[in-house]
Design a protein around this motif. Structure first.
Motif, mmCIF file in Angstrom:
data_model
loop_
_atom_site.group_PDB
_atom_site.id
_atom_site.type_symbol
_atom_site.label_atom_id
_atom_site.label_comp_id
_atom_site.label_asym_id
_atom_site.label_seq_id
_atom_site.Cartn_x
_atom_site.Cartn_y
_atom_site.Cartn_z
ATOM 1 N N MET A 43 33.321 34.593 38.116
ATOM 2 C CA MET A 43 34.519 34.073 37.453
ATOM 3 C C MET A 43 35.601 33.329 38.070
ATOM 4 O O MET A 43 36.185 32.448 37.543
ATOM 5 C CB MET A 43 35.128 35.510 36.693
ATOM 6 N N ALA A 44 35.804 33.576 39.364
ATOM 7 C CA ALA A 44 36.620 32.600 39.962
ATOM 8 C C ALA A 44 36.128 31.026 39.969
ATOM 9 O O ALA A 44 36.915 30.351 40.293
ATOM 10 C CB ALA A 44 36.669 33.213 41.570
ATOM 11 N N ARG A 45 34.985 30.919 39.925
ATOM 12 C CA ARG A 45 34.514 29.460 39.570
ATOM 13 C C ARG A 45 34.558 28.943 38.365
ATOM 14 O O ARG A 45 33.941 27.896 38.011
ATOM 15 C CB ARG A 45 33.111 29.518 40.263
ATOM 16 N N GLY A 46 35.244 29.630 37.339
ATOM 17 C CA GLY A 46 35.366 29.112 36.044
ATOM 18 C C GLY A 46 34.539 29.563 34.953
ATOM 19 O O GLY A 46 34.600 29.127 33.831
ATOM 20 N N ASN A 47 33.766 30.575 35.236
ATOM 21 C CA ASN A 47 32.858 31.012 34.386
ATOM 22 C C ASN A 47 33.302 32.325 33.647
ATOM 23 O O ASN A 47 33.422 33.477 34.366
ATOM 24 C CB ASN A 47 31.363 31.519 34.903
ATOM 25 N N ASN A 48 33.857 32.010 32.470
ATOM 26 C CA ASN A 48 34.777 33.135 31.652
ATOM 27 C C ASN A 48 34.071 33.730 30.560
ATOM 28 O O ASN A 48 34.495 34.667 30.001
ATOM 29 C CB ASN A 48 36.235 32.573 31.316
ATOM 30 N N ARG A 49 32.880 33.181 30.130
ATOM 31 C CA ARG A 49 32.170 33.602 29.081
ATOM 32 C C ARG A 49 31.052 34.513 29.210
ATOM 33 O O ARG A 49 30.532 34.298 30.069
ATOM 34 C CB ARG A 49 31.725 32.340 27.860
ATOM 35 N N LYS A 70 33.003 46.085 31.637
ATOM 36 C CA LYS A 70 33.597 47.063 31.440
ATOM 37 C C LYS A 70 34.431 47.950 32.579
ATOM 38 O O LYS A 70 35.693 48.384 32.436
ATOM 39 C CB LYS A 70 33.193 48.279 30.290
ATOM 40 N N GLU A 71 33.742 48.271 33.753
ATOM 41 C CA GLU A 71 34.090 48.678 34.808
ATOM 42 C C GLU A 71 35.092 48.036 35.545
ATOM 43 O O GLU A 71 36.193 48.657 36.008
ATOM 44 C CB GLU A 71 32.845 49.137 35.692
ATOM 45 N N LEU A 72 34.798 46.634 35.556
ATOM 46 C CA LEU A 72 35.804 45.619 36.246
ATOM 47 C C LEU A 72 37.103 45.821 35.393
ATOM 48 O O LEU A 72 38.255 45.689 36.159
ATOM 49 C CB LEU A 72 35.137 44.263 36.474
ATOM 50 N N GLU A 73 37.172 45.911 34.205
ATOM 51 C CA GLU A 73 38.389 45.760 33.488
ATOM 52 C C GLU A 73 38.952 46.977 33.473
ATOM 53 O O GLU A 73 40.216 47.340 33.879
ATOM 54 C CB GLU A 73 37.829 45.678 31.802
ATOM 55 N N MET A 74 38.238 48.464 33.498
ATOM 56 C CA MET A 74 39.019 49.587 33.828
ATOM 57 C C MET A 74 39.520 49.713 35.064
ATOM 58 O O MET A 74 40.625 50.430 35.360
ATOM 59 C CB MET A 74 37.619 50.715 33.682
ATOM 60 N N ILE A 79 40.504 41.122 32.581
ATOM 61 C CA ILE A 79 40.886 41.459 31.154
ATOM 62 C C ILE A 79 39.932 40.737 30.168
ATOM 63 O O ILE A 79 39.543 39.551 30.528
ATOM 64 C CB ILE A 79 42.324 41.280 30.968
ATOM 65 N N LYS A 80 39.808 41.349 29.203
ATOM 66 C CA LYS A 80 38.850 40.914 27.948
ATOM 67 C C LYS A 80 39.817 40.287 26.995
ATOM 68 O O LYS A 80 40.798 41.019 26.480
ATOM 69 C CB LYS A 80 37.974 41.864 27.436
ATOM 70 N N LYS A 81 39.605 39.049 26.620
ATOM 71 C CA LYS A 81 40.341 38.202 25.620
ATOM 72 C C LYS A 81 39.452 37.891 24.347
ATOM 73 O O LYS A 81 38.627 37.103 24.567
ATOM 74 C CB LYS A 81 41.224 37.020 26.165
ATOM 75 N N VAL A 82 40.052 38.402 23.238
ATOM 76 C CA VAL A 82 39.284 37.999 22.182
ATOM 77 C C VAL A 82 40.215 37.158 21.168
ATOM 78 O O VAL A 82 41.240 37.776 20.894
ATOM 79 C CB VAL A 82 39.028 39.392 21.332
ATOM 80 N N SER A 83 39.599 36.062 20.682
ATOM 81 C CA SER A 83 40.549 35.105 20.044
ATOM 82 C C SER A 83 39.803 35.231 18.618
ATOM 83 O O SER A 83 38.913 35.366 18.212
ATOM 84 C CB SER A 83 40.199 33.755 20.418
ATOM 85 N N VAL A 84 40.994 35.370 17.702
ATOM 86 C CA VAL A 84 40.796 35.679 16.150
ATOM 87 C C VAL A 84 40.397 34.066 15.739
ATOM 88 O O VAL A 84 40.878 33.341 16.258
ATOM 89 C CB VAL A 84 42.066 35.981 15.545
ATOM 90 N N VAL A 88 34.483 34.203 16.524
ATOM 91 C CA VAL A 88 35.336 34.972 17.184
ATOM 92 C C VAL A 88 34.887 34.715 18.778
ATOM 93 O O VAL A 88 33.664 34.590 19.181
ATOM 94 C CB VAL A 88 35.100 36.495 17.030
ATOM 95 N N MET A 89 35.898 34.384 19.599
ATOM 96 C CA MET A 89 35.589 33.767 20.667
ATOM 97 C C MET A 89 36.138 34.830 21.833
ATOM 98 O O MET A 89 37.095 35.299 21.868
ATOM 99 C CB MET A 89 36.010 32.472 21.349
ATOM 100 N N ILE A 90 35.258 35.663 22.622
ATOM 101 C CA ILE A 90 35.507 36.335 23.745
ATOM 102 C C ILE A 90 35.443 35.777 25.166
ATOM 103 O O ILE A 90 34.480 34.828 25.427
ATOM 104 C CB ILE A 90 34.506 37.605 23.672
ATOM 105 N N GLU A 91 36.488 35.980 25.965
ATOM 106 C CA GLU A 91 36.447 35.347 27.319
ATOM 107 C C GLU A 91 37.058 36.219 28.043
ATOM 108 O O GLU A 91 37.870 37.360 27.943
ATOM 109 C CB GLU A 91 37.363 34.064 27.269
ATOM 110 N N TYR A 92 36.662 36.594 29.493
ATOM 111 C CA TYR A 92 36.905 37.461 30.504
ATOM 112 C C TYR A 92 37.915 36.575 31.418
ATOM 113 O O TYR A 92 37.658 35.237 31.727
ATOM 114 C CB TYR A 92 35.999 37.856 31.154
#
Length: 132
Positions: A43-49, A70-74, A79-84, A88-92
Motif C-alpha cells: 500500500m505504501a508503494r501505491g497499491n490501494n485496490r 479488516k484486521e488492519l482497519e480494526m 481505512i476502507k474508502k467506498v465511492s458511490v 462502486v469503487m473500493i480503495e484502501y
C-alpha cells in the motif's frame, strides 16, 4: 546480598521480562503473521485496490487478504474508502498511524536481506563441499 534483596532483584527482572513479552505480544497481535506488513508495504508503494494488493502480495488468497485488511482497519493502520457511483469503487488508504511501523519494516527488511545472504552462502559452501 541477603535473601530479601535477591527476591526483589528477581521480581524486578521478572517484571521487566513480562513487560517486554507483553509488548511483543501486543505488536505481534497487531502486525504479526505472514501478510500484514507485506500488505502495508504494498500500500505504501501505491497499491490501494484489492486486486492490486492481491497481485503484488504473491500467494495471498482473496479470503485471507479480505480478513487481513479488516484486521488492519480494526487496528487503525488503514481505512476502507467506498465511492458511490457506478461502478462502486473500493480503495484502501494508509492512515498516519501506519507510518509508525517504518523503523520496524526497515529493520526487518535489512535483517531479511542479511538472512537470505547467510542462507545462500551456507548452501553454496555446502554444495562446494559435496562436490569436492
Amino acid at each position: 546480598m541477603d535473601h530479601t534483596e535477591e527476591l526483589i532483584k528477581n521480581k524486578e527482572f521478572t517484571d521487566e521480562c513480562h513487560k517486554i513479552l507483553n509488548a511483543m505480544a501486543d505488536a505481534l497481535y497487531a502486525v504479526g503473521g505472514k501478510w500484514k506488513l507485506m500488505i502495508i508495504i504494498a500500500m505504501a508503494r501505491g497499491n490501494n485496490r484489492f486486486t492490486e494488493l492481491q497481485r503484488q502480495v504473491k500467494g495471498i488468497s482473496a479470503r485471507v487478504l479480505s480478513s487481513e485488511l479488516k484486521e488492519l482497519e480494526m487496528n487503525g493502520f488503514i481505512i476502507k474508502k467506498v465511492s458511490v457511483g457506478y461502478p462502486v469503487m473500493i480503495e484502501y488508504e494508509l492512515l498516519p498511524y501506519s507510518y509508525t511501523l517504518e523503523k520496524v519494516i526497515g529493520a526487518m527488511t535489512e535483517w531479511g536481506i542479511q538472512h537470505r545472504q547467510k542462507i545462500k552462502s551456507e548452501m553454496s559452501s555446502k554444495t562446494a563441499e559435496e562436490q569436492s
